[in-house]
Write a protein that holds these residues in place. Sequence first.
Motif, mmCIF file in Angstrom:
data_model
loop_
_atom_site.group_PDB
_atom_site.id
_atom_site.type_symbol
_atom_site.label_atom_id
_atom_site.label_comp_id
_atom_site.label_asym_id
_atom_site.label_seq_id
_atom_site.Cartn_x
_atom_site.Cartn_y
_atom_site.Cartn_z
ATOM 1 N N UNK A 138 35.809 36.132 46.413
ATOM 2 C CA UNK A 138 34.712 35.449 45.411
ATOM 3 C C UNK A 138 35.481 35.601 43.386
ATOM 4 N N UNK A 139 36.347 37.087 43.334
ATOM 5 C CA UNK A 139 36.989 36.560 42.100
ATOM 6 C C UNK A 139 38.233 35.606 42.049
ATOM 7 N N UNK A 140 38.999 35.884 43.180
ATOM 8 C CA UNK A 140 39.994 35.086 43.262
ATOM 9 C C UNK A 140 39.954 33.231 43.226
ATOM 10 N N UNK A 141 38.582 32.673 43.603
ATOM 11 C CA UNK A 141 38.291 31.387 44.125
ATOM 12 C C UNK A 141 37.922 31.205 42.854
ATOM 13 N N UNK A 159 42.219 40.195 45.669
ATOM 14 C CA UNK A 159 41.416 40.514 44.497
ATOM 15 C C UNK A 159 40.859 41.954 44.381
ATOM 16 N N UNK A 160 41.689 43.036 45.682
ATOM 17 C CA UNK A 160 41.207 44.147 45.627
ATOM 18 C C UNK A 160 42.152 44.587 44.025
ATOM 19 N N UNK A 161 43.901 43.649 44.391
ATOM 20 C CA UNK A 161 44.690 45.122 44.022
ATOM 21 C C UNK A 161 45.132 44.499 42.421
ATOM 22 N N UNK A 162 45.050 43.282 42.180
ATOM 23 C CA UNK A 162 45.339 42.609 41.663
ATOM 24 C C UNK A 162 44.037 41.534 40.198
ATOM 25 N N UNK A 163 43.367 40.848 40.809
ATOM 26 C CA UNK A 163 42.296 40.722 40.497
ATOM 27 C C UNK A 163 40.856 41.100 40.619
ATOM 28 N N UNK A 164 40.879 42.179 39.715
ATOM 29 C CA UNK A 164 40.028 43.379 39.962
ATOM 30 C C UNK A 164 39.014 42.750 38.517
ATOM 31 N N UNK A 165 37.757 43.234 38.746
ATOM 32 C CA UNK A 165 36.550 42.955 37.890
ATOM 33 C C UNK A 165 37.841 42.890 36.050
ATOM 34 N N UNK A 166 38.461 43.827 35.769
ATOM 35 C CA UNK A 166 39.389 43.722 35.388
ATOM 36 C C UNK A 166 41.413 42.977 35.418
ATOM 37 N N UNK A 167 41.186 42.234 35.833
ATOM 38 C CA UNK A 167 42.472 41.822 36.069
ATOM 39 C C UNK A 167 43.951 42.440 35.872
ATOM 40 N N UNK A 168 44.718 42.241 36.180
ATOM 41 C CA UNK A 168 45.856 43.239 36.457
ATOM 42 C C UNK A 168 46.771 42.013 36.252
ATOM 43 N N UNK A 169 46.682 40.491 35.695
ATOM 44 C CA UNK A 169 47.183 39.352 35.576
ATOM 45 C C UNK A 169 49.359 39.618 35.356
ATOM 46 N N UNK A 170 49.525 40.313 34.385
ATOM 47 C CA UNK A 170 50.901 40.983 34.661
ATOM 48 C C UNK A 170 51.729 41.058 35.665
ATOM 49 N N UNK A 200 32.470 36.107 36.079
ATOM 50 C CA UNK A 200 31.633 36.853 36.355
ATOM 51 C C UNK A 200 30.561 36.767 37.291
ATOM 52 N N UNK A 201 29.543 35.838 37.198
ATOM 53 C CA UNK A 201 28.596 35.602 37.946
ATOM 54 C C UNK A 201 28.830 34.296 38.720
ATOM 55 N N UNK A 202 30.340 34.931 39.448
ATOM 56 C CA UNK A 202 30.335 33.278 40.581
ATOM 57 C C UNK A 202 29.742 33.751 41.933
ATOM 58 N N UNK A 203 30.046 33.164 42.793
ATOM 59 C CA UNK A 203 28.769 33.835 44.162
ATOM 60 C C UNK A 203 29.968 34.222 44.496
ATOM 61 N N UNK A 204 29.369 35.079 44.843
ATOM 62 C CA UNK A 204 29.820 36.935 46.036
ATOM 63 C C UNK A 204 30.210 37.716 44.877
ATOM 64 N N UNK A 205 30.303 37.482 43.999
ATOM 65 C CA UNK A 205 31.044 38.532 42.847
ATOM 66 C C UNK A 205 29.945 39.679 42.351
ATOM 67 N N UNK A 206 30.118 40.889 42.816
ATOM 68 C CA UNK A 206 28.684 41.518 42.731
ATOM 69 C C UNK A 206 28.966 42.150 41.268
ATOM 70 N N UNK A 207 27.288 42.725 41.396
ATOM 71 C CA UNK A 207 27.779 43.216 39.952
ATOM 72 C C UNK A 207 27.795 45.004 40.177
#
Length: 218
Positions: free
Chosen positions: A70-73, A111-122, A143-150
Motif C-alpha cells: 500500500x505504501x509503495x503504490x 515496502x518492508x526494506x525501503x518504502x517504510x513508514x519513514x522511507x529510505x529513499x536514498x 499515511x492514510x492510503x488503502x491497506x496502510x495500517x495505522x
Amino acid sequence: VLRAWRGLGYPRRARRLHETAAQIVEHHGGRVPSDPLALRALPGVGPYTAAAVASFAFGRRVAVLDTNVGRVLARAAANRRLAPAEARELAQALLGRSDPRIFNQAVIDLGAQFCRARPLCGACPVARACRWRLAGAPEDPAARSAAVSRPQGAFAGSLREARGRVLATLEDGPSARARLQGVVGPGHDVTRVLDTLAADGLVETRRGVWALARGRSQ
Ligand code: SF4
C-alpha cells in the motif's frame, strides 16, 4: 488449538484457522483451494490472505495488497492517497504478465526494506522512477492510503493484553468471573473483556464459570 497458539497473539486467528481446516476437509476434499474467491469464503480469510495463498502457493495471477504494498503504490506509483478499489486495480495492473510470486514478493520487500513508514529513499532501487520523490516528496500520500495500517497503541495496559491474560488463565481450566477480574487488574472491567472474547467465540460460560469455548470444530 488455543493452547498451541498461546503467546502468538490474535487468538481469533487460531480459531478461524481451525474452522478453515475443517471446511477445507469438508468442502474441498482436504486440499486448500487455489481460487481466490473460494479462499475468501473460508473463515477469517480476507483479501490479502486469499491473494497471498493464490499467488505464492499456486502461482495465480493475483496482486497482493498489504501495508507494505500500500505504501509503495501510494508513493511510487500514484503519488496520491488511494481508495481500496483503486489500490487493488493499480496493483493488479502493475502485476500485468509478470510472475506473480516474484512481483508480489518484490513489492512487499520494497515496502518492508525501503518504502517504510519513514522511507529510505536514498537507498531505494526505484527512487528514480518514484512519482512521489520526483514530485519533491510533498505530504506523504501513504499515511492514510488503502491497506496502510495505522500504528498500534502500546500493548502494556491494553485490552489485547487483558484478553491474553484471561485466555492464559482459562487454558489451565474454568474460572469464576471474580477471579478473572483479579487477573486483568483494576484497569479493566472483566465483563467487557469477557464479552469481547465471547463475541469472538473464544470463551463461554458453563455452569456459572467461564471456560474456553468448545466450538463445533475445537
Ligand atoms: S523512493 Fe522513497 S518513497 Fe519512493 S518507493 Fe523508494 S522508498 Fe518509497
